[in-house]
Design a protein around this motif. Structure first.
Motif, PDB file in Angstrom:
ATOM      1  N   THR A 188       0.843  -1.205   0.000  1.00 20.95           N
ATOM      2  CA  THR A 188       0.000   0.000   0.000  1.00 20.95           C
ATOM      3  C   THR A 188       0.872   1.247   0.000  1.00 20.95           C
ATOM      4  O   THR A 188       0.611   2.203  -0.738  1.00 20.95           O
ATOM      5  CB  THR A 188      -0.938   0.009   1.216  1.00 20.95           C
ATOM      6  OG1 THR A 188      -1.791  -1.137   1.143  1.00 20.95           O
ATOM      7  CG2 THR A 188      -1.775   1.269   1.265  1.00 20.95           C
ATOM      8  N   ASP A 197       2.184   1.785  -3.395  1.00 21.00           N
ATOM      9  CA  ASP A 197       1.123   2.313  -4.258  1.00 21.00           C
ATOM     10  C   ASP A 197       0.887   3.805  -4.011  1.00 21.00           C
ATOM     11  O   ASP A 197       0.726   4.580  -4.960  1.00 21.00           O
ATOM     12  CB  ASP A 197      -0.190   1.552  -4.037  1.00 21.00           C
ATOM     13  CG  ASP A 197      -0.136   0.123  -4.528  1.00 21.00           C
ATOM     14  OD1 ASP A 197       0.784  -0.231  -5.300  1.00 21.00           O
ATOM     15  OD2 ASP A 197      -1.015  -0.666  -4.112  1.00 21.00           O
ATOM     16  N   ASP A 219       9.297  -2.114  -7.842  1.00 27.68           N
ATOM     17  CA  ASP A 219       8.368  -2.491  -6.787  1.00 27.68           C
ATOM     18  C   ASP A 219       8.959  -3.676  -6.028  1.00 27.68           C
ATOM     19  O   ASP A 219       9.159  -4.741  -6.606  1.00 27.68           O
ATOM     20  CB  ASP A 219       7.020  -2.876  -7.416  1.00 27.68           C
ATOM     21  CG  ASP A 219       5.945  -3.179  -6.393  1.00 27.68           C
ATOM     22  OD1 ASP A 219       6.292  -3.419  -5.211  1.00 27.68           O
ATOM     23  OD2 ASP A 219       4.764  -3.172  -6.762  1.00 27.68           O
TER      24      ASP A 219
END
Length: 102
Positions: free
Chosen positions: A64, A67, A94
């Motif tokens: 999260t 993101d 990522d």
């Protein structure tokens, strides 16, 4: 009280550390008191389940955060106050992709 993503991750890490210490205490206390492992097995399994759930929660919080940093990097809106006002490494890989988790 407002909580940011960094505080959430810190809270999760604290809970995982506490759970780990509790498991160790249960195991050591059982050994010192000469309690049969069968007597503490259910408690150990439940703490293990707590740790497993906590690790999943930690993974999701990290994803999260990644993101949110991508969103901030695209919109350049540091004032949204998600708890991470540093540079947004949009071009960074990522870490969840490297681990194969999502």
């Amino acid at each position: 009280m407002q909580i940011g993503i960094n505080e959430l991750k810190s809270t999760i890490d604290g809970a995982l550390a506490d759970s780990s210490r509790l498991m160790a205490e249960i195991l050591v206390a059982g050994q010192e008191a000469h309690i049969l492992p069968q007597a503490t097995q259910r408690a150990v399994e439940r703490i293990h389940a707590c740790l497993t759930a906590g690790l999943e929660m930690r993974s999701l919080a990290i994803a999260t955060h990644h993101d949110l940093r991508k969103i901030m990097g695209r919109t350049n809106l540091a004032e949204v106050g998600w708890g991470d006002l540093g540079d947004s490494p949009v071009a960074s890989p990522d870490p969840m992709d490297e681990m194969g988790a999502h």
